[in-house]
Write an enzyme that holds these catalytic residues in place. Structure first.
Site, PDB file in Angstrom:
ATOM      1  N   GLY A 257       0.844  -1.286  -0.125  1.00  0.00           N
ATOM      2  CA  GLY A 257       0.042  -0.068  -0.093  1.00  0.00           C
ATOM      3  C   GLY A 257       0.748   1.353   0.076  1.00  0.00           C
ATOM      4  O   GLY A 257       0.230   2.426  -0.343  1.00  0.00           O
TER       5      GLY A 257
ATOM      6  N   ARG B  59     -11.122  22.135   6.174  1.00  0.00           N
ATOM      7  CA  ARG B  59     -12.045  22.111   7.095  1.00  0.00           C
ATOM      8  C   ARG B  59     -11.609  22.179   8.655  1.00  0.00           C
ATOM      9  O   ARG B  59     -12.345  22.746   9.448  1.00  0.00           O
ATOM     10  CB  ARG B  59     -13.404  21.395   6.969  1.00  0.00           C
ATOM     11  CG  ARG B  59     -14.164  21.973   5.726  1.00  0.00           C
ATOM     12  CD  ARG B  59     -15.126  21.255   5.182  1.00  0.00           C
ATOM     13  NE  ARG B  59     -14.802  19.758   4.742  1.00  0.00           N
ATOM     14  CZ  ARG B  59     -15.711  18.678   4.836  1.00  0.00           C
ATOM     15  NH1 ARG B  59     -16.956  18.814   5.028  1.00  0.00           N
ATOM     16  NH2 ARG B  59     -15.278  17.620   4.193  1.00  0.00           N
TER      17      ARG B  59
ATOM     18  N   LYS C  95     -26.226  28.463  10.728  1.00  0.00           N
ATOM     19  CA  LYS C  95     -25.992  27.038  10.847  1.00  0.00           C
ATOM     20  C   LYS C  95     -25.139  26.709  12.225  1.00  0.00           C
ATOM     21  O   LYS C  95     -24.090  27.116  12.569  1.00  0.00           O
ATOM     22  CB  LYS C  95     -25.234  26.564   9.765  1.00  0.00           C
ATOM     23  CG  LYS C  95     -25.031  24.994   9.651  1.00  0.00           C
ATOM     24  CD  LYS C  95     -24.457  24.459   8.494  1.00  0.00           C
ATOM     25  CE  LYS C  95     -23.041  24.530   8.653  1.00  0.00           C
ATOM     26  NZ  LYS C  95     -21.999  24.204   7.659  1.00  0.00           N
TER      27      LYS C  95
ATOM     28  N   ASP D 216     -22.341  27.365  -1.470  1.00  0.00           N
ATOM     29  CA  ASP D 216     -21.088  26.883  -0.416  1.00  0.00           C
ATOM     30  C   ASP D 216     -19.833  26.629  -1.184  1.00  0.00           C
ATOM     31  O   ASP D 216     -19.765  26.341  -2.232  1.00  0.00           O
ATOM     32  CB  ASP D 216     -21.829  25.548   0.192  1.00  0.00           C
ATOM     33  CG  ASP D 216     -21.254  25.445   1.736  1.00  0.00           C
ATOM     34  OD1 ASP D 216     -20.406  25.930   1.887  1.00  0.00           O
ATOM     35  OD2 ASP D 216     -22.016  24.653   2.460  1.00  0.00           O
TER      36      ASP D 216
ATOM     37  N   ALA E 187     -24.102  16.800   2.308  1.00  0.00           N
ATOM     38  CA  ALA E 187     -25.011  17.597   1.922  1.00  0.00           C
ATOM     39  C   ALA E 187     -26.086  18.020   3.106  1.00  0.00           C
ATOM     40  O   ALA E 187     -27.026  18.354   2.780  1.00  0.00           O
ATOM     41  CB  ALA E 187     -25.919  16.872   0.992  1.00  0.00           C
TER      42      ALA E 187
HETATM   43  C1  R5P Z   1     -18.609  24.013   6.497  1.00  0.00           C
HETATM   44  O1  R5P Z   1     -18.739  25.146   7.094  1.00  0.00           O
HETATM   45  C2  R5P Z   1     -18.510  23.951   4.874  1.00  0.00           C
HETATM   46  O2  R5P Z   1     -18.491  25.288   4.574  1.00  0.00           O
HETATM   47  C3  R5P Z   1     -19.626  23.290   4.250  1.00  0.00           C
HETATM   48  O3  R5P Z   1     -20.796  23.886   4.598  1.00  0.00           O
HETATM   49  C4  R5P Z   1     -19.797  21.917   4.778  1.00  0.00           C
HETATM   50  O4  R5P Z   1     -18.567  21.401   5.020  1.00  0.00           O
HETATM   51  C5  R5P Z   1     -20.489  21.129   4.071  1.00  0.00           C
HETATM   52  O5  R5P Z   1     -20.436  19.797   4.549  1.00  0.00           O
HETATM   53  P1  R5P Z   1     -21.881  18.941   4.459  1.00  0.00           P
HETATM   54  O6  R5P Z   1     -22.273  18.596   3.056  1.00  0.00           O
HETATM   55  O7  R5P Z   1     -21.404  17.428   5.318  1.00  0.00           O
HETATM   56  O8  R5P Z   1     -22.814  19.532   5.288  1.00  0.00           O
END
Ligand code: R5P
Length: 313
Positions: free
Chosen positions: A40, A98, A194, A220, A226
């Site tokens: 690997g 992230r 959020k 985004d 998602a």
């Molecule tokens: C987080 O702040 C990023 O900008 C995206 O909103 C996030 O990483 C999207 O991840 P998911 O699709 O799993 O919600």
């Protein structure tokens, strides 16, 4: 065509994109192979001289993330030891971006660790697209050309029917990019607040701006599971937005159950780029290529021309 001293390489994560970039530059990828040893481990062979070359490793560090990253590191090491003049890492989707701060006690800042790794192997420059946070540039002491796909995505949206549309940021982190897009499209702006309950679950607690009777364009940087988009869509529809929502993102990781979540009838169209490969046939997903943008950036870096003109939306 650019100079013969430019050498383009890729690993196994995003070869289609790398080939498209090479084509835009009127060039072929340099010969070499990236494979694995039986246990690997990453195995690299470079089959042409790179001595004095201006070398570009074109690869997103997308899934399998650690493997893709390791390929970039090993390629950079091989090029450095083969006396390349300059090693540039073109990482359209920068995995681990992230993880750019400590959200809780005893968490790592893995985006910084990745920056350290790239610098340790001798990367001279990083070219990337729509980082999760622009400040990640500061994790590097080498130059970072932070490109954006907003021009590509926005340019395409401009050709569509934008009547009654509103650009919506799904969280506070995307507010600046959403504002740029709203200005570019001359549309109003709204924002969701959020809260992330877990890596796969989010909740929206506040909404700023008017969405009732409007057709939202949710923008985004990344769609992973998602969760962010689907929760945002539910809230927007509950608030009276028309169920004709456009979803826009630069990096389509589409980690399960993303495609299931994006099956919502409220979604009219999904626009993403090819920073991360997506091969499934899906009528609602339109893929716009960043290859011309990356090719222009490489050309400009090579000839010491401005790259900032490519940033503008
Ligand atoms: C987080 O702040 C990023 O900008 C995206 O909103 C996030 O990483 C999207 O991840 P998911 O699709 O799993 O919600």
């Amino acid at each position: 065509m650019i100079g013969e001293s430019v050498k383009l390489f890729c690993g196994t994560a995003t070869p289609t994109l790398a080939n498209a970039v090479a084509t835009h530059l009127g060039q072929k990828l340099a010969s070499g192979t990236v494979s694995r040893f039986p246990d690997g481990e990453t195995r690299i062979t470079i089959e042409e001289s790179v001595r004095g070359g201006d070398c570009y490793i074109i690869q997103s560090t997308c899934a399998p993330v650690n493997h893709s990253l390791m390929e970039v590191l090993v390629l950079a090491d091989a090029l450095r030891r083969a006396s390349a003049w300059r090693v540039n890492a073109v990482i359209p989707y920068f995995g681990y971006a992230r993880q750019d701060k400590k959200g809780q006690a005893r968490e790592p800042i893995t985006a910084k660790l990745v920056a350290n790794l790239l610098e340790t192997v001798g990367v001279d420059r990083v070219i990337t697209v729509d980082l999760h946070a622009g400040q990640i540039q500061g994790f590097f002491d080498v130059p970072v050309d932070h490109l954006t796909a907003l021009g590509i995505l926005g340019g395409h949206l401009k050709t569509t029917d934008l009547a009654d549309s509103v650009v919506v940021s799904p969280d506070v982190g995307r507010a600046t990019e959403a504002r740029h897009l709203a200005n570019f499209l001359q549309l109003p702006l709204a924002m969701l607040y959020k809260r992330r309950a877990s890596p796969t679950e989010t909740e929206v607690t506040h909404v700023i701006g008017d969405v009732a009777g409007m057709r939202p364009i949710l923008i985004d940087d990344v769609i992973s599971t998602a969760g962010t988009m689907s929760r945002g869509i539910e809230v927007l529809v509950d608030l009276g937005a028309k169920p004709e929502i456009t979803v826009v993102a630069t990096h389509a990781l589409f980690t399960p159950p993303a495609l299931e979540r994006l099956r919502s009838d409220a979604i009219k169209q999904i626009y993403v780029t090819d920073t991360v490969p997506f091969h499934e046939k899906n009528d609602r997903v339109a893929i716009l290529s960043v290859a011309p943008l990356l090719a222009k950036a490489i050309r400009n870096v090579h000839v010491h021309a401005s790259v900032s003109s490519l940033f503008a939306t």
